[in-house]
Design an enzyme around this catalytic site. Sequence first.
Site, PDB file in Angstrom:
ATOM      1  N   LYS A 177       0.103  -1.323   0.018  1.00 47.22           N
ATOM      2  CA  LYS A 177      -0.106   0.266   0.187  1.00 47.22           C
ATOM      3  C   LYS A 177       1.044   1.554   0.142  1.00 47.22           C
ATOM      4  O   LYS A 177       1.818   1.103   0.030  1.00 47.22           O
ATOM      5  CB  LYS A 177      -0.958  -0.266   1.344  1.00 47.22           C
ATOM      6  CG  LYS A 177      -1.847  -0.895   0.641  1.00 47.22           C
ATOM      7  CD  LYS A 177      -2.854  -0.979   1.566  1.00 47.22           C
ATOM      8  CE  LYS A 177      -3.899  -2.372   2.961  1.00 47.22           C
ATOM      9  NZ  LYS A 177      -5.068  -1.910   3.612  1.00 47.22           N
ATOM     10  N   TYR A 219     -12.333  -1.869  -3.925  1.00 48.04           N
ATOM     11  CA  TYR A 219     -13.266  -1.458  -2.107  1.00 48.04           C
ATOM     12  C   TYR A 219     -14.826  -0.920  -1.999  1.00 48.04           C
ATOM     13  O   TYR A 219     -15.388  -1.074  -1.468  1.00 48.04           O
ATOM     14  CB  TYR A 219     -13.087  -0.393  -1.233  1.00 48.04           C
ATOM     15  CG  TYR A 219     -11.454  -1.009  -0.934  1.00 48.04           C
ATOM     16  CD1 TYR A 219     -11.092  -2.309   0.009  1.00 48.04           C
ATOM     17  CD2 TYR A 219      -9.882  -0.803  -1.152  1.00 48.04           C
ATOM     18  CE1 TYR A 219      -9.646  -2.608   0.078  1.00 48.04           C
ATOM     19  CE2 TYR A 219      -8.734  -0.794  -0.542  1.00 48.04           C
ATOM     20  CZ  TYR A 219      -8.971  -2.053   0.147  1.00 48.04           C
ATOM     21  OH  TYR A 219      -7.266  -2.304   0.411  1.00 48.04           O
ATOM     22  N   ASN A 243      -1.983   0.250   6.796  1.00 53.17           N
ATOM     23  CA  ASN A 243      -1.793  -0.874   7.077  1.00 53.17           C
ATOM     24  C   ASN A 243      -0.852  -1.669   6.364  1.00 53.17           C
ATOM     25  O   ASN A 243      -1.120  -3.176   6.226  1.00 53.17           O
ATOM     26  CB  ASN A 243      -3.024  -1.530   8.049  1.00 53.17           C
ATOM     27  CG  ASN A 243      -3.994  -2.040   6.659  1.00 53.17           C
ATOM     28  OD1 ASN A 243      -4.057  -1.571   5.380  1.00 53.17           O
ATOM     29  ND2 ASN A 243      -4.796  -2.532   7.600  1.00 53.17           N
ATOM     30  N   HIS A 251      -2.544  -5.416   1.336  1.00 56.93           N
ATOM     31  CA  HIS A 251      -3.572  -6.022   1.431  1.00 56.93           C
ATOM     32  C   HIS A 251      -3.314  -7.354   1.379  1.00 56.93           C
ATOM     33  O   HIS A 251      -2.174  -7.568   0.601  1.00 56.93           O
ATOM     34  CB  HIS A 251      -4.391  -5.255   0.348  1.00 56.93           C
ATOM     35  CG  HIS A 251      -5.634  -6.370  -0.265  1.00 56.93           C
ATOM     36  ND1 HIS A 251      -6.654  -6.203  -0.096  1.00 56.93           N
ATOM     37  CD2 HIS A 251      -5.813  -7.079  -1.445  1.00 56.93           C
ATOM     38  CE1 HIS A 251      -7.264  -6.641   0.066  1.00 56.93           C
ATOM     39  NE2 HIS A 251      -7.150  -7.589  -1.610  1.00 56.93           N
ATOM     40  N   GLU A 285      -9.603 -10.442  -8.040  1.00 58.16           N
ATOM     41  CA  GLU A 285      -8.880  -9.205  -6.963  1.00 58.16           C
ATOM     42  C   GLU A 285      -7.762  -8.982  -8.194  1.00 58.16           C
ATOM     43  O   GLU A 285      -7.253  -7.931  -8.340  1.00 58.16           O
ATOM     44  CB  GLU A 285      -8.585  -8.816  -5.890  1.00 58.16           C
ATOM     45  CG  GLU A 285     -10.132  -8.729  -4.488  1.00 58.16           C
ATOM     46  CD  GLU A 285      -9.666  -8.740  -3.521  1.00 58.16           C
ATOM     47  OE1 GLU A 285     -10.405  -8.746  -2.620  1.00 58.16           O
ATOM     48  OE2 GLU A 285      -8.270  -9.408  -2.912  1.00 58.16           O
TER      49      GLU A 285
END
Length: 141
Positions: A10, A50, A113, A116, A127
């Site tokens: 990320k 998302y 965080n 993913h 995905e």
Amino acid sequence: MNNRTFAIIKPDAFRNGYLGQILDRIIQADFRILGAKLIRMTRQQAEGFYAVHRGKPFYEELTRFMSSGPCMVLALEKENAVTAWRETIGATNPADAAPGTIRKDFATSLGENAVHGSDSDENAVKEIAFFFTEAELIANQ
Ligand code: IDP
Ligand code: MG
């Protein structure tokens, strides 16, 4: 059974200089990298990726963050890839992540965080297809 999962390094991890170290964790954990791209998601792409979280209180913050800078999207292969990758990355909230996990070592906060990971084989397929064509992936040997 060899199967696939989808990963993102990320924008927080990229900004903080952890791209190389996280790729090393992926390789050391014996995932085969079938595809990898450095991209900057548009807001629209982040919203689409998302979509399952649309309506949740963190959706706006999440899609803004995910489109805030470069990230790396990866298609990974390993036996029980989805579970193996979730174990490698640790709990969603880095404060709850086990020692030695990627989120414990590299995440910034609950929202930012570091990585993913898909939550099921079915979502992994969707995905991966969101960011890669099958022809872009390294063929199974
Ligand atoms: P996961 O990434 O561990 O599967 P999800 O519940 O699917 O966790 O949430 C997707 C992402 O949304 C998380 O990785 C995190 O970046 C963000 N997120 C989840 N819950 C919160 C929250 O309560 N506040 C801010 N961001 C959140
Ligand atoms: Mg999730």
